[in-house]
Scaffold this active site. Structure first.
Site, PDB file in Angstrom:
ATOM      1  N   HIS A 244       0.129   1.450   8.164  1.00 41.70           N
ATOM      2  CA  HIS A 244       0.604   2.701   8.761  1.00 41.70           C
ATOM      3  C   HIS A 244       1.988   2.978   8.205  1.00 41.70           C
ATOM      4  O   HIS A 244       2.840   2.090   8.188  1.00 41.70           O
ATOM      5  CB  HIS A 244       0.649   2.582  10.287  1.00 41.70           C
ATOM      6  N   ARG A 290      -2.816   8.438   4.780  1.00 37.73           N
ATOM      7  CA  ARG A 290      -1.919   7.298   5.004  1.00 37.73           C
ATOM      8  C   ARG A 290      -1.689   6.409   3.808  1.00 37.73           C
ATOM      9  O   ARG A 290      -0.590   5.888   3.613  1.00 37.73           O
ATOM     10  CB  ARG A 290      -2.543   6.413   6.080  1.00 37.73           C
TER      11      ARG A 290
HETATM   12  C1  SIN Z   1      -1.051   7.180  15.096  1.00 36.09           C
HETATM   13  O1  SIN Z   1      -0.897   7.636  16.215  1.00 36.09           O
HETATM   14  O2  SIN Z   1      -0.354   7.470  14.126  1.00 36.09           O
HETATM   15  C2  SIN Z   1      -2.154   6.189  14.886  1.00 36.09           C
HETATM   16  C3  SIN Z   1      -3.398   6.918  14.759  1.00 36.09           C
HETATM   17  C4  SIN Z   1      -4.460   6.037  14.182  1.00 36.09           C
HETATM   18  O3  SIN Z   1      -4.224   4.885  13.872  1.00 36.09           O
HETATM   19  O4  SIN Z   1      -5.555   6.565  14.005  1.00 36.09           O
END
Ligand code: SIN
Ligand code: FAD
Length: 543
Positions: A244, A290
């Site tokens: 992330h 991402r």
């Molecule tokens: C987030 O809220 O950025 C995480 C969302 C996800 O992992 O799908």
């Protein structure tokens, strides 16, 4: 029955969204035991922020959701799984609402008019993320736990740690291999119990803790994948670990995510000098998928020699920020950062396991009697990179389908007398330090050599280190009374090995797997999932 034995129709391992929702749907058909290694709400689910992606607006369509999912998945999503899961999503959302889930609604409509407040995240072409402010996961756990509370057919075992599947092969039975039950450590008593059932549902979540930096809580140690692998079940696509892009950088914050929804509401990623560098990487800039954002941040940090970059939402009004992201606002403030006035220091961190136990969209694995649902499983929905907020959705849809599927199955009773667990009886305090040391070493090796940007040489270096650690763990494992730490480190080492092996098997860069030795996609690998089966050479499956 011995006090160390338990019999159920269904044993569900894990109390996140997948395990809880399955249990609710299966309970009318039989007795359910939910086994969970910590407190019942402690799970990745509990920390989900952004929300659940599903088509609920007239301006959106399933077709668009499918396109966005497949674009993020870099050509590797399984089209049938994508279509099935996304099409069934809206009905599951409605069911969740009927069970008591409270999603945020728009506050800008005339009195009497009601609509969901749909959020936007990276890679989505439409606003389609249902959320409960920025604590969606906490609200999911609350609603589901409330719905199962006092259910006559559901027992919850908290602080029970699932150790090992009991299969025909392990029992030496001459029959088609199947699951008969599971050994479980009651951590408060320090004793191992034998749970017997016709069907075991693996809903143990992901493996973020295999990396030094992760958004995941401590429970995410890959136990389910490791158990299934040891039982001979195929494991797919473990090279695709999602990092992330925006985890809070602060010396005192262990793990705290800054949801992608902040970027969905206009947050901009900048270098420490204020440069909006995402403009150089993708037309969607800060809202690119991402994998692209995480890699760009990694590159900029290396280029500038900086330890973090910034996420800036200060151009939005303070009341808006505080109302839309109350948890992030308050948490950052506790660390001395007022996000209405200051940019947020952020770094990428390991977040989600796109691969996992091979299943179909009913959660069925190749081992009779074993189902896998949620993050632990690989249905083919995510391909080489998961689209934001598709994970909670997948868990709901597949859990529901699994509960429906088991109604149609006729599986014979498991073996009547399962042997008790044989525990090692030596605990040498001198050796306990080895566990802590190995725990750190695995996570650092994975971060340094198997992270966002990989090379063949780094992967091979990591492989050697992990093999050494595995053999050390293998040597002392049989002599120890099992403890959660020992069990977790054994599982982490297995999962690390699987991620490295899968990465070495894919000679290209695709989605989340990026290697400098093969920086481009190879079209021949566009339809190949990597597959790892115990005692067999790594290979691939044509999808
Ligand atoms: C987030 O809220 O950025 C995480 C969302 C996800 O992992 O799908
Ligand atoms: P989990 O929720 O992780 O539950 C696993 C359960 O298994 C836990 O109860 C755990 O204790 C138990 N368990 C594990 N091992 C054992 C064992 N050996 N014995 C017994 N019990 C065991 N996804 C989205 O779609 N939208 C989001 O907004 C979103 N935000 C996220 C934010 C954060 C910070 C994180 C970490 C993830 C986020 N994700 C999001 C991903 C999503 O939360 C997870 O993929 C999803 O919750 C997984 O659900 P699950 O039920 O499969 O597993």
């Amino acid at each position: 029955m011995s006090p160390k034995n338990r019999d159920y129709d269904f044993i569900v391992l894990g109390s996140g969204i997948a395990g809880l929702y399955f249990s609710l749907k299966a309970a009318p058909q039989g007795k359910v035991a939910i086994i969970t290694k910590k407190h019942r709400a402690e799970s990745n689910t509990n920390y989900a922020q952004g929300g659940i992606a599903a088509v609920t607006s007239q301006e959106d369509s399933i077709e668009k959701h499918i396109q966005d999912t497949c674009a993020a998945g870099a050509g590797l999503c399984h089209p049938d799984a994508v279509k099935q899961i996304l099409t069934e999503g809206p009905a599951r959302i409605q069911d969740l609402v009927d069970l008591g889930m409270e999603f945020s609604e728009r506050e800008d409509l005339p009195a009497g008019k009601r609509e969901w407040d749909l959020g936007k995240e990276g890679g989505h072409s439409k606003r389609r993320i249902l959320h409960a402010k920025d604590i969606t996961g906490r609200e999911v756990e609350r609603a589901l736990l409330q719905a199962i509370a006092d259910h006559p057919n559901i027992d919850i075992y908290e602080n029970y740690f699932a150790i090992e599947l009991i299969t025909s092969e392990k029992l030496g039975l001459q029959e088609l291999n199947r699951c008969h039950g599971i050994y479980v450590l009651d951590t408060s008593q320090g004793q191992v119990m034998t749970f017997r059932a016709k069907i075991i549902i693996m809903a143990t979540g992901g493996c973020g803790k295999v990396y030094l930096y992760t958004t995941n809580p401590d429970i995410a140690t890959g136990d389910g994948v490791a158990m299934a692998y040891r039982a001979g079940v195929p494991i797919l696509n473990m090279e695709f670990v999602q990092f992330h892009p925006t985890c809070l950088y602060h010396p005192k914050a262990k793990t705290f995510l800054i949801t992608e929804a902040v970027r969905g509401e206009g947050g901009i990623i900048k270098s420490q000098t204020g440069r909006e560098f995402m403009d150089d990487y993708h037309p969607l800039k800060s809202l690119a998928p991402r994998d692209i954002v995480a890699r760009a941040i990694d590159k900029e940090m290396k280029r500038e020699g900086s330890e973090y970059v910034h996420l800036d939402i200060t151009h939005k009004s303070a009341p808006f920020i505080m109302n839309r992201f109350p948890n992030i606002y308050e948490t950052c403030l506790r660390f001395g950062i007022d996000i209405t006035k200051q940019p947020i220091p952020i770094v990428p961190a390991a977040h989600y396991q796109c691969g996992g136990i091979q299943t179909n969209t009913n959660g069925e694995t190749s081992l009779t009697g074993l189902f896998a649902i949620g993050e632990v499983a690989c249905t083919g929905l995510h391909g080489a990179n998961r689209l934001a907020s598709n994970s909670l959705l997948e868990a709901l849809v597949v859990a529901y389908r699994a509960a429906k599927r088991i109604k149609t199955l006729s599986i014979e009773e498991p073996a009547p007398n399962l042997p008790p667990w044989e525990d090692g009886d030596v605990i040498d305090p001198d050796e306990l330090v080895v566990i802590a040391h190995n725990w750190d070493e695995i996570r650092r090796v994975m971060w340094d050599y198997v992270g966002i940007v990989r090379t063949q040489k780094r992967l091979e270096r990591a492989q050697k280190r992990i093999l050494n650690l595995q053999s050390e763990i293998h040597d002392y494992y049989p002599n120890f009374q099992v403890t959660p730490d020992l069990l977790e480190i054994r599982n982490l080492a297995t999962v690390a090995d699987l991620i490295i092996n899968a990465s070495l098997t894919r000679p290209e860069s695709r989605g989340l797997h990026y290697t400098l030795d093969h920086p481009n996609q190879d079209p021949t690998w566009a339809t190949r999932d990597t597959i790892l089966i115990k005692d067999q050479s790594p290979g691939f499956l044509i999808t």
